[in-house]
Design a protein around this motif. Structure first.
Motif, PDB file in Angstrom:
ATOM      1  N   SER A   1      -2.764   4.760  11.228  1.00 18.25           N
ATOM      2  CA  SER A   1      -2.153   4.224  10.000  1.00 18.25           C
ATOM      3  C   SER A   1      -1.894   2.726  10.131  1.00 18.25           C
ATOM      4  O   SER A   1      -2.117   1.963   9.181  1.00 18.25           O
ATOM      5  CB  SER A   1      -0.845   4.972   9.688  1.00 18.25           C
ATOM      6  OG  SER A   1       0.081   4.865  10.759  1.00 18.25           O
ATOM      7  N   ASN A   2      -1.452   2.278  11.296  1.00 21.26           N
ATOM      8  CA  ASN A   2      -1.237   0.844  11.522  1.00 21.26           C
ATOM      9  C   ASN A   2      -2.559   0.083  11.499  1.00 21.26           C
ATOM     10  O   ASN A   2      -2.636  -1.046  11.003  1.00 21.26           O
ATOM     11  CB  ASN A   2      -0.538   0.614  12.864  1.00 21.26           C
ATOM     12  CG  ASN A   2       0.911   1.078  12.851  1.00 21.26           C
ATOM     13  OD1 ASN A   2       1.535   1.170  11.792  1.00 21.26           O
ATOM     14  ND2 ASN A   2       1.460   1.387  14.012  1.00 21.26           N
TER      15      ASN A   2
ATOM     16  N   LYS B   1      -3.602  -0.485   7.954  1.00 19.82           N
ATOM     17  CA  LYS B   1      -2.794  -1.524   7.317  1.00 19.82           C
ATOM     18  C   LYS B   1      -3.366  -2.908   7.635  1.00 19.82           C
ATOM     19  O   LYS B   1      -3.379  -3.805   6.785  1.00 19.82           O
ATOM     20  CB  LYS B   1      -1.346  -1.438   7.794  1.00 19.82           C
ATOM     21  CG  LYS B   1      -0.577  -0.253   7.209  1.00 19.82           C
ATOM     22  CD  LYS B   1       0.832  -0.204   7.772  1.00 19.82           C
ATOM     23  CE  LYS B   1       1.588   1.017   7.230  1.00 19.82           C
ATOM     24  NZ  LYS B   1       2.943   1.126   7.825  1.00 19.82           N
TER      25      LYS B   1
END
Length: 198
Positions: free
Chosen positions: A66-67, A70
């Motif tokens: 998820s990071n 981003k």
């Protein structure tokens, strides 16, 4: 006949490769903080679900991906289309070596011995992928998924998702012992060339 050969060759392969299993388990135990075996629910013949086994090659920390998305939003589009990334930040160093030569797939020999998979067949998919197959899922679930298959010797992860589905359907419609032998032989080249392996 195919089920019988799968079981016989599966047992023989496990015995022959037992030293390789031991070495891989040792490396994963020494250099990662994760469990050695990763299992995941897949869809098999007649739509039955089974637990597929692999050597763990990724971190189980969900925040890593998820990071990454981003910071790299364009990669998320690729992930949504193919469910694969050329560079996946979750892959460990040992896992990267295993994936390079498809050694992470070796525990699936147990799935073959258990009668849940075959050496050659369509890709073992997860439940979320059924909707992507549409009407083709009716054809997909007629046979056992395979450790290798037409998709693997035709480009593997370099193929689009629709191309993978086409390979699965083409294999099932034309399956024969001769086709399985051809795919089996081509699998060695695909593994050694590492084309599409990520």
């Amino acid at each position: 006949m195919k089920d019988f050969l799968d079981k016989i060759f599966g047992i023989a392969l496990f015995v022959i490769l037992s030293p390789v299993y031991v070495i891989i388990i040792f490396l994963l135990f020494m250099f990662t903080n994760e469990t050695v075996i990763y299992s995941h629910i897949r869809v098999g013949k007649n739509g039955r679900k089974f637990r597929l086994y692999k050597f763990r090659t990724m971190s189980s920390n969900p925040s890593i991906l998820s990071n990454y998305f981003k910071e790299n939003p364009e990669k998320q589009k690729i992930w949504e289309e193919k469910q694969k990334l050329i560079y996946d930040p979750r892959i460990t160093k040992v896992g990267d070596c295993l994936r390079e030569y498809s050694l992470d797939e070796l525990p699936q020999v147990f799935n073959i011995i258990k009668g849940e998979m075959s050496f050659i067949g369509p890709r073992p998919i997860v439940e979320e992928e059924i909707s992507k197959y549409g009407e083709s899922f009716k054809i997909y679930k007629k046979v056992k998924p395979g450790l290798s298959g037409l998709w693997q010797v035709s480009g593997r992860n370099d193929m689009s998702y629709d191309e993978r589905i086409s390979c699965d359907v083409e294999y099932i419609k034309n399956q024969s012992l001769l086709l399985d032998i051809k795919i089996f032989i081509k699998t060695f080249y695909a593994v050694l060339s590492r084309k599409g392996a990520y």
